[in-house]
Write a protein that holds these residues in place. Structure first.
Motif, mmCIF file in Angstrom:
data_model
loop_
_atom_site.group_PDB
_atom_site.id
_atom_site.type_symbol
_atom_site.label_atom_id
_atom_site.label_comp_id
_atom_site.label_asym_id
_atom_site.label_seq_id
_atom_site.Cartn_x
_atom_site.Cartn_y
_atom_site.Cartn_z
ATOM 1 N N LYS A 82 0.815 -1.210 0.000
ATOM 2 C CA LYS A 82 0.000 0.000 0.000
ATOM 3 C C LYS A 82 0.851 1.264 0.000
ATOM 4 O O LYS A 82 0.324 2.379 0.004
ATOM 5 C CB LYS A 82 -0.948 -0.023 1.210
ATOM 6 C CG LYS A 82 -2.087 -1.016 1.008
ATOM 7 C CD LYS A 82 -2.902 -0.568 -0.184
ATOM 8 C CE LYS A 82 -3.890 -1.601 -0.668
ATOM 9 N NZ LYS A 82 -4.420 -1.254 -2.007
ATOM 10 N N PRO A 158 -1.275 1.865 -4.725
ATOM 11 C CA PRO A 158 -0.982 2.156 -3.311
ATOM 12 C C PRO A 158 -1.792 3.343 -2.802
ATOM 13 O O PRO A 158 -2.277 4.154 -3.580
ATOM 14 C CB PRO A 158 0.511 2.487 -3.333
ATOM 15 C CG PRO A 158 0.757 3.026 -4.703
ATOM 16 C CD PRO A 158 -0.159 2.233 -5.605
ATOM 17 N N TRP A 159 -1.898 3.424 -1.468
ATOM 18 C CA TRP A 159 -2.514 4.602 -0.840
ATOM 19 C C TRP A 159 -1.598 5.806 -1.003
ATOM 20 O O TRP A 159 -2.045 6.928 -1.159
ATOM 21 C CB TRP A 159 -2.657 4.372 0.666
ATOM 22 C CG TRP A 159 -3.515 3.256 1.113
ATOM 23 C CD1 TRP A 159 -4.678 2.837 0.527
ATOM 24 C CD2 TRP A 159 -3.309 2.434 2.263
ATOM 25 N NE1 TRP A 159 -5.204 1.815 1.274
ATOM 26 C CE2 TRP A 159 -4.393 1.554 2.333
ATOM 27 C CE3 TRP A 159 -2.326 2.376 3.253
ATOM 28 C CZ2 TRP A 159 -4.519 0.606 3.344
ATOM 29 C CZ3 TRP A 159 -2.454 1.439 4.257
ATOM 30 C CH2 TRP A 159 -3.534 0.567 4.301
#
Ligand code: ADP
Ligand code: ADP
Length: 231
Positions: A82, A158-159
């Motif tokens: 993430k 990903p975040w």
């Protein structure tokens, strides 16, 4: 609630020498943040703490509400997926093809072959390298290699995308391309943190938030060109 929260973070590698001393920072989801500071200021150290590659000597880092240094061994791989990371020196598998490099994190995430083929295709279109899918990375220019690294870093959506001097090895033209791609990643909703000593990068995103690191402490640059959040 901020997405990344750092509370009184200190980090020393050698007893008595603190790279970070009392670092406090809150980053909201969807922000674009420049982390500015001269070489040796501790920018890479901070990114390594966020990735969980190093642990703070004191203090806490929460990402999405979780203390990332208290994740169980089983939770760590999912967390790392993430958080995408781009380095100054690209860190590709140079003998391997563009496809193979971008597919790697998708393979690690257990995606199906069909899914991987279609995701890599769209990622390579995004970075403008769909014509070089099967070329070994060592035959690409520096700017192209960094585009491969960027595609790899966002492969698992990903975040957060962390970039450590992403244009440090590139000429002005290739740097501009990378900055445009970072903007596009941000426009998709990803939180982006760019660590750099190079103030000229700010020109690509004058409205972005700027945080300076000096003496192991973060300083917000107050006079941002535009308000960051709707009031
Ligand atoms: P920046 O990314 O801003 O250039 P770094 O985080 O790489 O700064 O380095 C900050 C300081 O920490 C430097 O003095 C560097 O030598 C030291 N440092 C970084 N990594 C290590 C390490 N693994 N062991 C010992 N010292 C380190
Ligand atoms: P999509 O519907 O495939 O997400 P978008 O128009 O939103 O398409 O994205 C533009 C391009 O970026 C597409 O080719 C998309 O596949 C590609 N892309 C895929 N994943 C990412 C990502 N994590 N960050 C940025 N671009 C991505």
């Amino acid at each position: 609630v901020p997405f990344i929260q750092c509370f009184h973070v200190a980090k020393s590698y050698v007893a008595g020498e603190e790279v970070l001393r009392d670092a406090n920072l809150q980053v909201f989801k969807g922000e674009f943040l420049f982390l500015m500071g001269p070489s040796g200021a501790g920018k890479s150290t901070f990114l390594k703490l966020l990735l969980g590659l190093e642990a703070p000597t004191r203090g806490h880092i929460l990402v999405d509400g979780r203390n990332i240094h208290r994740l169980s061994r089983k939770e760590i791989p999912a967390y790392r997926r993430k958080v995408g990371m781009v380095f100054q020196d690209f860190r590709l598998l140079n003998q391997d093809s563009v496809f193979h490099n971008v597919a790697l994190p998708l393979v690690a995430a257990g995606r199906s072959r069909r899914w991987i083929r279609s995701k890599v295709k769209s990622l390579l279109q995004f970075v403008g390298l769909d014509g070089k899918t099967h070329v070994p990375c060592c035959r690409l220019s520096g700017g192209e290699q960094q585009r491969v690294a960027l595609a790899r870093a966002v492969a698992n959506d990903p975040w957060v995308l962390l970039a450590d001097e992403p244009t440090g090895n590139l000429d002005a033209c290739a740097s501009a391309v990378i900055m445009e791609l970072l903007k596009a990643v941000h426009a998709r909703g990803t939180t982006v943190v760019v660590a750099t000593h190079d103030a000229s990068l700010l020109e690509h995103l004058p409205e972005a938030r700027r945080v300076h690191i000096q003496g192991g402490i973060f300083y917000e640059e107050a006079e941002a060109a535009a308000p960051r959040f709707p009031s």
